[in-house]
Design an enzyme around this catalytic site. Structure first.
Site, PDB file in Angstrom:
ATOM      1  N   GLU A  52      -1.283 -16.141 -10.596  1.00 36.20           N
ATOM      2  CA  GLU A  52      -0.286 -15.325 -11.293  1.00 36.20           C
ATOM      3  C   GLU A  52       1.129 -15.800 -10.974  1.00 36.20           C
ATOM      4  O   GLU A  52       1.981 -15.869 -11.876  1.00 36.20           O
ATOM      5  CB  GLU A  52      -0.460 -13.854 -10.939  1.00 36.20           C
ATOM      6  N   TYR A  62       0.837  -1.196   0.000  1.00 28.80           N
ATOM      7  CA  TYR A  62       0.000   0.000   0.000  1.00 28.80           C
ATOM      8  C   TYR A  62       0.879   1.256   0.000  1.00 28.80           C
ATOM      9  O   TYR A  62       0.596   2.233  -0.685  1.00 28.80           O
ATOM     10  CB  TYR A  62      -0.950   0.000   1.208  1.00 28.80           C
ATOM     11  N   CYS A  74      -6.304  -4.776  -8.119  1.00 28.24           N
ATOM     12  CA  CYS A  74      -6.104  -4.362  -6.728  1.00 28.24           C
ATOM     13  C   CYS A  74      -5.662  -5.543  -5.858  1.00 28.24           C
ATOM     14  O   CYS A  74      -5.110  -5.342  -4.776  1.00 28.24           O
ATOM     15  CB  CYS A  74      -7.368  -3.708  -6.171  1.00 28.24           C
ATOM     16  N   HIS A  75      -5.854  -6.772  -6.350  1.00 31.70           N
ATOM     17  CA  HIS A  75      -5.411  -7.950  -5.590  1.00 31.70           C
ATOM     18  C   HIS A  75      -3.885  -8.000  -5.469  1.00 31.70           C
ATOM     19  O   HIS A  75      -3.367  -8.692  -4.600  1.00 31.70           O
ATOM     20  CB  HIS A  75      -5.944  -9.245  -6.223  1.00 31.70           C
ATOM     21  N   ASN A  97     -12.468  -0.358  -5.478  1.00 29.24           N
ATOM     22  CA  ASN A  97     -12.188  -0.563  -6.898  1.00 29.24           C
ATOM     23  C   ASN A  97     -13.408  -1.233  -7.543  1.00 29.24           C
ATOM     24  O   ASN A  97     -13.753  -2.353  -7.190  1.00 29.24           O
ATOM     25  CB  ASN A  97     -10.946  -1.446  -7.052  1.00 29.24           C
TER      26      ASN A  97
END
Length: 187
Positions: A179, A121, A152-153, A144
């Protein structure tokens, strides 16, 4: 079903379909997709309450909301490709009508965090030029309107732990793991 499709087609042709929506299944649960003529405007997790999301869209953008899977085909296809590990960056047009100010600035920078990577953040606050706005970055991520599509993850706490997520911690971890596995080549 044919009647619904015909209604959606007629509404779109007649210029009275402002928001099209469609539900799809995904590895993180059922998702509601919504789009305006500008692009995808909302991706919602089932836990958010699809009826509530549609009501908010009707209040904030337009009451002319109708199920129209055809308009959502491009984003549904890209989501499938993403979950299959074939897509690393969404290219569908995005409509940021539900965001403004600092939140919009943060959300537009989230795509700068590469596929398979994370940023804290604090790092995102630095990225948008407001290093002290760490909590505001958290709020921007939490609000979001395009989770998954606008990643945003990929924003985590400074200690590397996931932090919160609109789809729940399991969904966030699933996205991060997917990912990571695709980047490392180890499914």
């Amino acid at each position: 079903m044919a009647l619904k499709m015909d209604l959606a087609t007629r509404a779109e042709r007649g210029g009275v379909l402002d928001i099209a929506f469609h539900e799809v299944d995904s590895p993180v649960g059922r998702l509601l997709l919504a789009a305006t003529a500008k692009g995808v405007v909302r991706v919602a997790f089932e836990r958010e309450g699809f009826d509530d999301v549609l009501e908010t869209l009707a209040e904030k953008i337009s009451p002319r909301v109708l199920s129209s899977p055809r308009r959502l085909e491009p984003v549904a296809r890209e989501l499938d490709q993403y979950f299959d590990g074939q897509l690393r960056e969404f290219t569908v047009p995005k409509d940021y009508s539900l965001s403004e100010g600092f939140r919009l600035a943060v959300q537009q920078h989230l795509t700068d965090i590469g596929y398979g990577h994370t940023a804290s953040y604090k790092e995102v606050a630095d990225l948008v030029g407001n290093p002290k706005a760490v909590r505001a970055v958290g709020t921007a991520c939490a609000t979001n309107p395009l989770p998954v599509v606008v990643p945003c993850h990929r924003v985590v706490r400074s200690d590397g732990t996931p932090g919160g997520y609109v789809g729940g911690l399991d969904a966030k971890q699933t996205l991060l793991t997917l990912e990571n596995e695709m980047v490392s080549g180890c499914p």
